[in-house]
Design an enzyme around this catalytic site. Structure first.
Site, PDB file in Angstrom:
ATOM      1  N   ALA A 101       0.866  -1.180   0.000  1.00  0.00           N
ATOM      2  CA  ALA A 101       0.000   0.000   0.000  1.00  0.00           C
ATOM      3  C   ALA A 101       0.901   1.227   0.000  1.00  0.00           C
ATOM      4  O   ALA A 101       2.079   1.137   0.353  1.00  0.00           O
ATOM      5  CB  ALA A 101      -0.870  -0.017   1.257  1.00  0.00           C
ATOM      6  N   GLY A 152       0.503  -5.050   0.752  1.00  0.00           N
ATOM      7  CA  GLY A 152      -0.643  -5.006  -0.152  1.00  0.00           C
ATOM      8  C   GLY A 152      -0.321  -5.627  -1.504  1.00  0.00           C
ATOM      9  O   GLY A 152      -1.211  -6.182  -2.167  1.00  0.00           O
ATOM     10  N   GLU A 167      -0.744  -9.164  -1.155  1.00  0.00           N
ATOM     11  CA  GLU A 167      -2.177  -9.446  -1.001  1.00  0.00           C
ATOM     12  C   GLU A 167      -2.906  -9.385  -2.345  1.00  0.00           C
ATOM     13  O   GLU A 167      -3.821 -10.169  -2.594  1.00  0.00           O
ATOM     14  CB  GLU A 167      -2.790  -8.465   0.001  1.00  0.00           C
ATOM     15  N   GLU A 191       4.141  -5.753   7.039  1.00  0.00           N
ATOM     16  CA  GLU A 191       3.359  -4.728   7.754  1.00  0.00           C
ATOM     17  C   GLU A 191       3.695  -4.663   9.232  1.00  0.00           C
ATOM     18  O   GLU A 191       3.646  -3.598   9.846  1.00  0.00           O
ATOM     19  CB  GLU A 191       1.858  -4.987   7.576  1.00  0.00           C
TER      20      GLU A 191
HETATM   21  N1  3HC Z   1       4.627   3.452   0.134  1.00  0.00           N
HETATM   22  C1  3HC Z   1       5.103   4.668  -0.166  1.00  0.00           C
HETATM   23  N2  3HC Z   1       6.398   4.889  -0.455  1.00  0.00           N
HETATM   24  C2  3HC Z   1       7.222   3.827  -0.438  1.00  0.00           C
HETATM   25  C3  3HC Z   1       6.773   2.526  -0.125  1.00  0.00           C
HETATM   26  C4  3HC Z   1       5.405   2.354   0.169  1.00  0.00           C
HETATM   27  N3  3HC Z   1       4.893   1.156   0.457  1.00  0.00           N
HETATM   28  N4  3HC Z   1       7.830   1.685  -0.192  1.00  0.00           N
HETATM   29  C5  3HC Z   1       8.894   2.436  -0.533  1.00  0.00           C
HETATM   30  N5  3HC Z   1       8.532   3.729  -0.684  1.00  0.00           N
HETATM   31  C6  3HC Z   1       9.385   4.842  -1.097  1.00  0.00           C
HETATM   32  C7  3HC Z   1      10.488   5.108  -0.079  1.00  0.00           C
HETATM   33  O1  3HC Z   1      10.044   5.982   0.926  1.00  0.00           O
HETATM   34  C8  3HC Z   1      11.561   5.740  -0.941  1.00  0.00           C
HETATM   35  O2  3HC Z   1      11.201   7.082  -1.140  1.00  0.00           O
HETATM   36  P1  3HC Z   1      12.330   8.220  -1.293  1.00  0.00           P
HETATM   37  O3  3HC Z   1      13.143   7.813  -2.466  1.00  0.00           O
HETATM   38  O4  3HC Z   1      11.539   9.456  -1.473  1.00  0.00           O
HETATM   39  O5  3HC Z   1      13.109   8.193  -0.013  1.00  0.00           O
HETATM   40  C9  3HC Z   1      11.408   5.021  -2.278  1.00  0.00           C
HETATM   41  O6  3HC Z   1      10.096   4.444  -2.263  1.00  0.00           O
HETATM   42  C10 3HC Z   1      12.407   3.910  -2.496  1.00  0.00           C
HETATM   43  O7  3HC Z   1      12.402   3.063  -1.370  1.00  0.00           O
HETATM   44  P2  3HC Z   1      13.750   2.462  -0.758  1.00  0.00           P
HETATM   45  O8  3HC Z   1      14.783   3.519  -0.643  1.00  0.00           O
HETATM   46  O9  3HC Z   1      13.354   1.718   0.469  1.00  0.00           O
HETATM   47  O10 3HC Z   1      14.165   1.454  -1.934  1.00  0.00           O
HETATM   48  P3  3HC Z   1      14.850   0.043  -1.835  1.00  0.00           P
HETATM   49  O11 3HC Z   1      15.053  -0.398  -3.213  1.00  0.00           O
HETATM   50  O12 3HC Z   1      15.989   0.061  -0.887  1.00  0.00           O
HETATM   51  O13 3HC Z   1      13.744  -0.933  -1.155  1.00  0.00           O
HETATM   52  C11 3HC Z   1      11.564  -1.881  -0.833  1.00  0.00           C
HETATM   53  C12 3HC Z   1      12.555  -1.210  -1.815  1.00  0.00           C
HETATM   54  C13 3HC Z   1      12.114  -3.252  -0.410  1.00  0.00           C
HETATM   55  C14 3HC Z   1      10.256  -2.054  -1.542  1.00  0.00           C
HETATM   56  C15 3HC Z   1      11.409  -1.003   0.423  1.00  0.00           C
HETATM   57  O14 3HC Z   1      11.111   0.316   0.021  1.00  0.00           O
HETATM   58  C16 3HC Z   1      10.329  -1.423   1.379  1.00  0.00           C
HETATM   59  O15 3HC Z   1      10.543  -2.318   2.168  1.00  0.00           O
HETATM   60  N6  3HC Z   1       9.157  -0.764   1.300  1.00  0.00           N
HETATM   61  C17 3HC Z   1       8.070  -0.959   2.229  1.00  0.00           C
HETATM   62  C18 3HC Z   1       7.333  -2.224   1.968  1.00  0.00           C
HETATM   63  C19 3HC Z   1       6.165  -2.341   2.911  1.00  0.00           C
HETATM   64  O16 3HC Z   1       6.290  -2.141   4.103  1.00  0.00           O
HETATM   65  N7  3HC Z   1       4.988  -2.687   2.378  1.00  0.00           N
HETATM   66  C20 3HC Z   1       3.820  -2.802   3.168  1.00  0.00           C
HETATM   67  C21 3HC Z   1       3.109  -1.511   3.184  1.00  0.00           C
HETATM   68  S1  3HC Z   1       1.749  -1.495   4.281  1.00  0.00           S
HETATM   69  C22 3HC Z   1       0.531  -2.297   3.451  1.00  0.00           C
HETATM   70  O17 3HC Z   1       0.731  -2.753   2.375  1.00  0.00           O
HETATM   71  C23 3HC Z   1      -0.791  -2.352   4.144  1.00  0.00           C
HETATM   72  C24 3HC Z   1      -1.726  -3.317   3.490  1.00  0.00           C
HETATM   73  O18 3HC Z   1      -1.635  -4.548   4.115  1.00  0.00           O
HETATM   74  C25 3HC Z   1      -3.159  -2.861   3.585  1.00  0.00           C
END
Ligand code: 3HC
Length: 670
Positions: free
Chosen positions: A63, A102, A105, A125
């Site tokens: 998400a 997400g 999912e 998450e």
């Molecule tokens: N939402 C918004 N922005 C995100 C994001 C997300 N889910 N994931 C990454 N970004 C952004 C980062 O903030 C970063 O922004 P910036 O360049 O402005 O600083 C940019 O994307 C690049 O991210 P990274 O520097 O972390 O890039 P990497 O290549 O090192 O890593 C990744 C990529 C493994 C995808 C890592 O970004 C990550 O782990 N992201 C989060 C994944 C996550 O937690 N997903 C679950 C979200 S909650 C959810 O899905 C709820 C649902 O169940 C309803």
């Protein structure tokens, strides 16, 4: 505005493609585009099957976290996933990169999943203080069983495609470089298969033993966090009630966590960590210096640990010592550490050899002439450091970066012992340097922008979280430690025990309290070793040989297994000092310990910000999370102060007579 979603038609296959850099987060525009495209596929009689795939570096990574806490735009992700699953035509997810949260999912809502071998699936998450809130906790156990669902949701580590395939989450692993075509071919194979497999229609049996064992195994890891238990409860629910009911429970738990302080703190740290790598006033595209070989001066615990970071990242290291024996001991410890990782299965034996093979141990200081970055890691003494930097000035190649691993000393003064202060920078690693994630990068008055930017970029390469600090005694982390220590020592004389103070800190979520830390690090550290100059309790302990765990006696007594117990001798020493200093006793409450040891850290953080020694409050939080084990669910000291209430912190500081930072007094702190 153009949609990040487009479609392509390949015979009777509709390929739905997302192009939403950098990580294809499932923001509103993506969700709306996906909904429209799937509806188009269902409505079009010439289409039999659909494929969902992503452009760029990854399948949907989750998400869009930036949307959390704001009004949700339709369609909500759970609704979209249900709609995909309910499709009357099969939908295939084609996965590369990291299908996270997400994103995972959405894939589980699809009827089939194909992935390249390098792809990973995960529901991280929990690391944001949440749970998969778009059906993940209900579909995962139904597809992959209770154990894996618990592992993936409550611990949050992603799994490789091969493991996912073995567990029934991936239907086919396809070739690394032909995902688009292979997914279409797969879609054609399954286009006419009925019934369409839907995760929500499966059932999974309750498995209380597995749940109990998993919860017990991870008790320590989950201590203090709300989200793991909620993830576990949702997975258990999937085994007990019909899907629709389970989804409702998941939603309710998701919203509860989302509204809570812990998730806000963990989301704050997610962005804080990424923000920390950005340097104010330096363009992001600045030309970096090329670092092909690193030199490390000193093969002690720090020098060895620092070297391992670079070796593990494939960067050759020249390590210099003064005596052969110290050099052999240092490299021996490095090898032992690598071999221990191999025994635990974290490294392959050939990786150990590869890393050690890239190490050049030498007694010849001049060997540093071929290094592009030289890190001094000798003991804390300004004269010694100045001498080393003076020598480096004459031998290092032009443009080489000269770094000091000092944890307190003035980088500008060190830089002034060279004729190239622009090339000098601080790189403060935390012990054990091969394990701890934090790197404080100290920007001197004259440090060149490209030097700073190069070191920050290199930090990412060696998998550190780097924070820029200004020149100030102890930089960010150790400077904030000082007022905490001063107060903890005073509290001992006023009636608190080391056990009480440590207990309050551990209950707060710290890995250990100030006195446990002193015993671990060594009570003798920083001691002047003059038995005639005993100025406080700590000196008295050191003078008696109570140097901490290594002597089985410090602020605590230790048995052979290093189990601590309160020390009657320490109580006596504290008493002697209480009498000597005429300190009146009073009953110290746990709350007073919080106010007098934690509030002053916030105060010091505010001063650091006012003086411009940290770029932003969130950088201070990152330092404390990654350098000192501040509980991530409290978001770091500055975020915590906000949740505690600035007024309350201010009142507490004033009550105890602290000199309070202006920004706390006048409310400009943010
Ligand atoms: N939402 C918004 N922005 C995100 C994001 C997300 N889910 N994931 C990454 N970004 C952004 C980062 O903030 C970063 O922004 P910036 O360049 O402005 O600083 C940019 O994307 C690049 O991210 P990274 O520097 O972390 O890039 P990497 O290549 O090192 O890593 C990744 C990529 C493994 C995808 C890592 O970004 C990550 O782990 N992201 C989060 C994944 C996550 O937690 N997903 C679950 C979200 S909650 C959810 O899905 C709820 C649902 O169940 C309803």
């Amino acid at each position: 505005m153009t949609s990040p979603i487009r479609t392509e038609r390949h015979d009777d296959v509709l390929v739905i493609i997302s192009d939403n850099p950098p990580v294809n987060a499932l923001g509103a525009a993506v969700r709306q585009g996906l909904e429209a495209a799937v509806k188009q596929g269902i409505a079009d009689d010439t289409i039999k099957v659909m494929v969902i795939r992503c452009e760029g570096k990854t399948f949907f990574a989750g998400a869009d976290i930036t949307e959390f806490g704001k009004p949700m735009q339709e369609p909500a992700l759970p609704v979209l996933v249900d709609m995909i699953e309910a499709s009357s035509k099969p939908v295939v997810a084609a996965i590369h990169g990291t299908a996270l949260g997400g994103g995972c999912e959405v894939a589980l809502g699809c009827h089939y999943r194909v992935a390249v071998p390098s792809a990973k699936l995960g529901t991280p998450e929990v690391k944001l203080g949440l749970l998969p809130g778009a059906g993940g906790t209900q579909r995962l156990p139904r597809l992959a069983g209770v154990r894996l669902a618990l592992e993936m949701t409550a611990k949050g580590a992603p799994i490789p495609a091969e493991v996912a395939a073995g567990a029934g989450l991936i239907d086919r692993v396809v070739s690394e470089d032909s995902l688009a075509a292979d997914a279409i071919a797969f879609a054609k194979e399954v286009a006419d298969q009925r019934p369409i497999p839907r995760a929500s229609e499966k059932t999974v049996a309750p498995d209380p033993e597995t749940v109990a064992a998993f919860t017990k195994e991870n008790g320590r890891r989950f201590r203090g966090f709300d989200a793991p238990a909620a993830n576990i409860a949702c997975v258990v629910k999937a085994t007990e009630v019909p899907f629709a009911e389970g989804i409702q429970f998941e939603r309710q738990e998701f919203m509860r966590l989302m509204m809570g302080t812990q998730s806000a703190a963990q989301r704050h740290i997610f962005f804080a960590e990424r923000q920390a790598s950005k340097i104010d006033g330096i363009p992001a595209d600045i030309q970096l210096r090329d670092i092909k070989r690193v030199g490390v001066i000193g093969a002690g615990t720090m020098g060895g640990g620092i070297s391992m970071n670079f070796l593990s990242a494939g960067i050759p290291v020249t390590i210099v010592e003064m005596q052969q024996e110290a050099l052999d001991r240092g490299t021996g410890v490095m090898r032992k550490n690598y071999e221990a990782s191999a025994t635990k299965g974290r490294l392959k034996p050939e990786q150990v050899e590869q890393a050690m093979g890239a190490l050049t141990p030498t007694l010849d200081f001049n060997a540093l002439a071929e290094c592009d970055l030289i890190i001094e890691a000798v003991y804390e003494n300004m004269d010694v450091k100045k001498d080393i930097f003076g020598r480096l000035d004459t031998l290092a190649k032009p443009g080489a970066i000269l770094a000091s691993n000092t944890s307190y000393l003035n980088i500008d003064e060190i830089a002034a012992s060279t004729n190239r202060p622009q090339d000098v920078v601080g790189m403060h690693f935390f012990s054990p340097a091969n394990v701890m994630k934090l790197l404080e990068v100290v920007r001197g008055d004259k440090t060149a922008p490209d030097v700073l930017a190069t070191v920050m970029a290199l930090a990412k390469k060696i998998r550190k979280v780097a924070v820029v600090a200004g020149v100030t005694y102890g930089f960010i982390g150790n400077r904030m430690l000082m007022p905490r220590q001063v107060e903890a020592n005073k509290l001992l004389l006023e009636g608190a025990t080391p056990e009480q103070i440590d207990r309050v800190h551990v209950a707060f979520g710290m890995p250990m309290g100030p006195f446990q830390m002193a015993d671990l690090a060594g009570v003798d550290i920083g001691w002047h070793r003059d038995p005639n100059r005993i100025e406080n309790v700590r000196d008295a302990l050191a003078a008696e040989g109570r140097w901490g765990q290594k002597k089985q006696a410090g602020f605590y007594d230790y048995d052979e297994k290093r189990n601590p117990s309160p020390s009657p001798r320490v109580a006596e020493i504290i008493n002697e000092w209480r009498n000597k200093t005429g300190t009146p006793l009073h009953e110290v409450t746990d709350q007073e310990i919080v106010e007098r040891t934690l509030y002053p850290m916030v105060n010091e953080g505010a001063l650091i910000l006012e003086e411009g020694k940290a770029q932003r409050a969130s950088d201070i939080d990152v330092v404390w999370i990654y350098g000192y084990g501040w509980p991530v669910y409290r978001g770091g000291p500055m975020f915590w102060a906000k949740t505690e209430g600035y007024d309350k912190v201010l009142a507490g500081l004033e009550k105890h007579g602290f000199t309070v930072a202006e920004s706390l007094k006048n409310g400009t702190i943010k």
